[in-house]
Design a protein around this motif. Structure first.
Motif, PDB file in Angstrom:
ATOM      1  N   TYR A  84       0.803  -1.220   0.000  1.00  0.00           N
ATOM      2  CA  TYR A  84       0.000   0.000   0.000  1.00  0.00           C
ATOM      3  C   TYR A  84       0.838   1.272   0.000  1.00  0.00           C
ATOM      4  O   TYR A  84       0.329   2.348  -0.296  1.00  0.00           O
ATOM      5  CB  TYR A  84      -0.937   0.009   1.212  1.00  0.00           C
ATOM      6  CG  TYR A  84      -2.023  -1.019   1.120  1.00  0.00           C
ATOM      7  CD1 TYR A  84      -3.125  -0.825   0.308  1.00  0.00           C
ATOM      8  CD2 TYR A  84      -1.934  -2.211   1.836  1.00  0.00           C
ATOM      9  CE1 TYR A  84      -4.124  -1.775   0.210  1.00  0.00           C
ATOM     10  CE2 TYR A  84      -2.920  -3.171   1.749  1.00  0.00           C
ATOM     11  CZ  TYR A  84      -4.015  -2.952   0.938  1.00  0.00           C
ATOM     12  OH  TYR A  84      -5.004  -3.903   0.848  1.00  0.00           O
ATOM     13  N   ARG A  87      -0.104   5.176   1.161  1.00  0.00           N
ATOM     14  CA  ARG A  87      -1.552   5.164   1.420  1.00  0.00           C
ATOM     15  C   ARG A  87      -1.865   4.528   2.765  1.00  0.00           C
ATOM     16  O   ARG A  87      -2.874   4.860   3.391  1.00  0.00           O
ATOM     17  CB  ARG A  87      -2.280   4.386   0.319  1.00  0.00           C
ATOM     18  CG  ARG A  87      -2.321   5.088  -1.029  1.00  0.00           C
ATOM     19  CD  ARG A  87      -2.973   4.209  -2.052  1.00  0.00           C
ATOM     20  NE  ARG A  87      -2.193   2.996  -2.284  1.00  0.00           N
ATOM     21  CZ  ARG A  87      -2.672   1.901  -2.873  1.00  0.00           C
ATOM     22  NH1 ARG A  87      -3.928   1.835  -3.256  1.00  0.00           N
ATOM     23  NH2 ARG A  87      -1.883   0.855  -3.075  1.00  0.00           N
ATOM     24  N   GLU A  90      -2.247   6.982   5.534  1.00  0.00           N
ATOM     25  CA  GLU A  90      -3.253   8.022   5.358  1.00  0.00           C
ATOM     26  C   GLU A  90      -4.616   7.623   5.920  1.00  0.00           C
ATOM     27  O   GLU A  90      -5.605   8.311   5.683  1.00  0.00           O
ATOM     28  CB  GLU A  90      -3.385   8.371   3.871  1.00  0.00           C
ATOM     29  CG  GLU A  90      -2.118   8.994   3.289  1.00  0.00           C
ATOM     30  CD  GLU A  90      -2.196   9.180   1.791  1.00  0.00           C
ATOM     31  OE1 GLU A  90      -3.243   8.824   1.195  1.00  0.00           O
ATOM     32  OE2 GLU A  90      -1.208   9.674   1.209  1.00  0.00           O
TER      33      GLU A  90
END
Length: 201
Positions: A84, A87, A90
């Motif tokens: 990932y 991301r 986040e």
């Protein structure tokens, strides 16, 4: 309470493989990204060490299983970071703790590959560093080498005090009483950790 503990010891003696499965699972969960911060693996390993002192489990297999669980959990976190990338950091939950992520990143960049080994012994960054290493592009073979080198000493570090604690108790009733209290506290902490995990997720 004493009767409960005696039954638990009897069950562990009769099903040592299942006790090792539980140990593997707890050590693995302790290493998973973010979730590991909520799992009281140290308490579990200490309790396993106390059972080793009673002869219900063997020391070396317990250390090996805990180490293998830690490597498996760290490996999953590393894969999450590698798959990932940025991301992963986040998530809405993580946005509330920017300092925690920043400290984890700084720790990794300051120490490089050594951070994977050091993080295994440092609770605050243990659940972050493997994912950060994966997201930073660290080579999988290097991560696995560093992580494996730290996993067994980590397991021994937390299991051995339990062995010493159990061996230091002279009277059987005293052993049963103290370890029963320890096990009840362990169950309470695990339930609390599961509840907090569900709440956060």
């Amino acid at each position: 309470m004493t009767e409960f503990f005696q039954q638990f010891v009897a069950w562990t003696s009769a099903h040592p493989d299942w006790a090792l499965v539980i140990l593997f699972a707890v050590a693995g969960l302790d290493a998973i990204f973010i979730i590991g911060a909520l799992v009281p693996a140290a308490v579990v390993l200490f309790g396993i060490g106390a059972l080793v002192s009673l002869g219900t489990l063997d020391y070396l297999p317990a250390v090996a299983v805990a180490g293998a669980g830690a490597v498996a959990g760290d490996g999953l976190s590393f894969w999450l970071g590698r798959h990932y990338g940025e991301r992963l950091f986040e998530w809405r939950v993580l946005r509330r703790y920017p300092d925690m992520i920043a400290n984890g990143r700084r720790f990794f960049h300051d120490h490089g590959g050594k951070s994977v080994m050091l993080a295994r012994f440092l609770g605050p960054v243990r659940a972050l560093t493997p994912a950060i290493a994966g997201a930073s592009g660290m080579k999988p073979w290097l991560f696995l080498l560093a992580d494996s080198a730290a996993a067994l000493p980590w397991a021994a570090l937390f299991i051995t005090p339990g062995v010493v604690f159990g061996a230091s108790l002279g009277l059987a009733s005293e052993v049963a009483g103290r370890l029963a209290t320890l096990l009840l506290a362990l169950v309470a902490l695990l339930l609390c950790a599961l509840w907090l995990t569900r709440l956060i997720l």
